[in-house]
Design a protein around this motif. Structure first.
Motif, short mmCIF file in Angstrom:
data_model
loop_
_atom_site.label_atom_id
_atom_site.label_comp_id
_atom_site.label_asym_id
_atom_site.label_seq_id
_atom_site.Cartn_x
_atom_site.Cartn_y
_atom_site.Cartn_z
N UNK A 245 0.81 -1.22 0.00
CA UNK A 245 0.00 0.00 0.00
C UNK A 245 0.85 1.27 0.00
N UNK A 246 2.12 1.17 -0.33
CA UNK A 246 2.98 2.34 -0.44
C UNK A 246 3.73 2.70 0.83
N UNK A 247 3.79 1.81 1.80
CA UNK A 247 4.50 2.07 3.05
C UNK A 247 5.90 1.46 3.00
N UNK A 248 6.80 2.07 3.77
CA UNK A 248 8.17 1.58 3.93
C UNK A 248 8.39 1.17 5.38
N UNK A 249 9.18 0.11 5.60
CA UNK A 249 9.37 -0.43 6.95
C UNK A 249 10.85 -0.62 7.19
N UNK A 250 11.30 -0.20 8.37
CA UNK A 250 12.64 -0.48 8.88
C UNK A 250 12.49 -1.16 10.23
N UNK A 251 13.41 -2.09 10.52
CA UNK A 251 13.36 -2.83 11.77
C UNK A 251 14.64 -2.58 12.57
N UNK A 252 14.48 -2.54 13.88
CA UNK A 252 15.62 -2.47 14.81
C UNK A 252 16.55 -1.31 14.46
N UNK A 253 16.02 -0.10 14.52
CA UNK A 253 16.82 1.09 14.23
C UNK A 253 17.67 1.39 15.46
N UNK A 269 0.58 8.19 5.42
CA UNK A 269 -0.07 8.66 6.65
C UNK A 269 0.89 9.20 7.67
N UNK A 270 2.18 9.30 7.36
CA UNK A 270 3.17 9.84 8.28
C UNK A 270 4.18 8.78 8.68
N UNK A 362 -3.49 8.41 4.92
CA UNK A 362 -2.77 9.18 3.90
C UNK A 362 -2.95 10.67 4.19
N UNK A 363 -2.43 11.49 3.28
CA UNK A 363 -2.60 12.93 3.37
C UNK A 363 -1.55 13.64 4.19
N UNK A 364 -0.54 12.94 4.69
CA UNK A 364 0.49 13.57 5.51
C UNK A 364 1.77 13.76 4.70
N UNK A 365 2.22 12.74 3.99
CA UNK A 365 3.43 12.81 3.19
C UNK A 365 3.11 12.41 1.75
#
Length: 386
Positions: A245-253, A269-270, A362-365
């Protein structure tokens, strides 16, 4: 010429027979009302007559008319007669010259004016000294368009954004630049619960070794680190579903103080700092700053900035030219029930299967901003000063 065409035309009170060439060009017509034939081209005179005779055999002989002149012919130029020589009246100067044609016109009878009175020029007015005359206005060479443009009200000056303290100290404007991303600094390859994996030694040992070691230990109680790792894995799997759905994910930053942000979700959505809590088959109740698990006593449980949302926002906005709001998402996995009484406005508390509710936000970025935030967040050097 037998290939001529004769067509009838009746309009505006006229009744005519037009003679046309095969390509439709009119070469003449016969006006049945006035009894005249008009030939537009003299060389088709006989052809027009024969075509009209074949079309109307019993038509009486028609008189021929001249081709019509153009409807908008320019009028003939008026002829200006040459000027006649002028003669001098007796007793008058050169200024009293009158054309002979005007002098020859007889005057109407009337009171006679003496010649001396008629020849008297008008008396000149009083002479004004040069000093008494108003000063002449100097004509400016400024174009009219420039004068009108200068008369318009100038727009108010635009206030420039005040530079940040670090920009004023270094004299640099705009966000700082990160070095080129190397494989060692890319956080996109990190798996959920990376710090827990290192503590448990799962990064080097194989599956068979871990199983054999766990069987030999024969611990009566499960290691809480493995319980937490199971929750991180389950939340990471749910977050990966949002990538379609267009989201990006990072783990264990990783953070400089040795802690880490469990998951960082970036999308339309931010940005959300996601934290996992794994409590198998337990009932959980959150409210009034406390956390109650099962039948135990409520324990203090602050939801302000313990999961790194504020630190993430400061890091991301330092390298972006736009605001990056970061919220907190707390996900409980394996619980039998979840009761949420009150939460802060920027904190979301969800169960494992409720993570998919973040997809339509949505609507944030914008998509471009999402990629920019993701490029900054995946760089290890960006979190060095968090």
């Amino acid at each position: 010429m037998h290939d001529l065409k004769v067509t009838s035309w009746q309009l505006f009170g006229h009744d005519r027979l037009y003679v046309n060439l095969p390509d439709g060009t009119a070469i003449g017509w016969a006006d049945l009302g006035s009894g005249t034939i008009t030939v537009l081209h003299p060389r088709y005179r006989d052809a027009v007559t024969d075509a009209l005779a074949r079309q109307v055999p019993d038509m009486p002989a028609l008189g021929e008319a001249e081709p019509p002149r153009p409807a908008f012919a320019p009028p003939p130029a008026p002829r200006i007669p040459p000027l006649r020589r002028t003669r001098m009246r007796k007793g008058e100067g050169a200024a009293a010259r009158v054309p002979e044609a005007e002098a020859a016109v007889p005057r109407a009878p009337g009171p006679r004016v003496p010649e001396a009175e008629a020849a008297v020029p008008p008396a000149p007015g009083p002479r004004v000294p040069e000093q008494a005359r108003p000063p002449r206005q100097e004509q400016t060479s400024e174009p009219r368009a420039e004068r009108e443009q200068g008369d318009r009200r100038q727009p108010p000056p635009v206030k420039q954004a005040q530079a940040r303290p670090e920009e004023q100290a270094t004299g640099r404007t705009g966000p700082p630049e990160l070095p080129a991303l190397s494989p060692a600094d890319d956080l996109a390859a990190r798996r959920p619960g990376a710090a827990l994996r290192e503590q448990l030694g799962e990064s080097g040992a194989g599956t068979l070794v871990r199983v054999a070691t766990g069987a030999l230990r024969r611990q009566k109680e499960a290691d809480p680190r493995r319980t937490a790792l199971a929750g991180e894995r389950r939340v990471g799997a749910e977050l990966r579903r949002l990538m379609r759905h267009g989201w990006r994910v990072l783990h264990s930053v990783p953070l400089p103080d040795g802690t880490e942000i469990g998951h960082l979700l970036i999308g339309p959505g931010g940005v959300f700092a996601v934290h996992a809590e794994h409590h198998p088959q337990a009932s959980v109740r959150i409210g009034d700053g406390t956390l109650r698990i099962g039948d135990g006593d409520p324990e203090p449980y602050a939801l302000d900035d313990r999961f790194g949302a504020g630190r993430a926002q400061r890091v991301l906005e330092a390298y972006c030219t736009f605001p990056v709001p970061v919220g907190t998402v707390l996900v409980f996995t394996g619980v039998s029930s979840l009761d949420v009484v009150t939460t802060p406005p920027d904190v979301r508390i969800l169960r494992e299967r409720q993570v998919s509710a973040l997809a339509p936000l949505n609507g944030v970025l914008t998509p471009t901003q999402v990629e920019r935030v993701y490029d900054v967040a995946r760089h290890r050097e960006a979190w060095a000063g968090a």
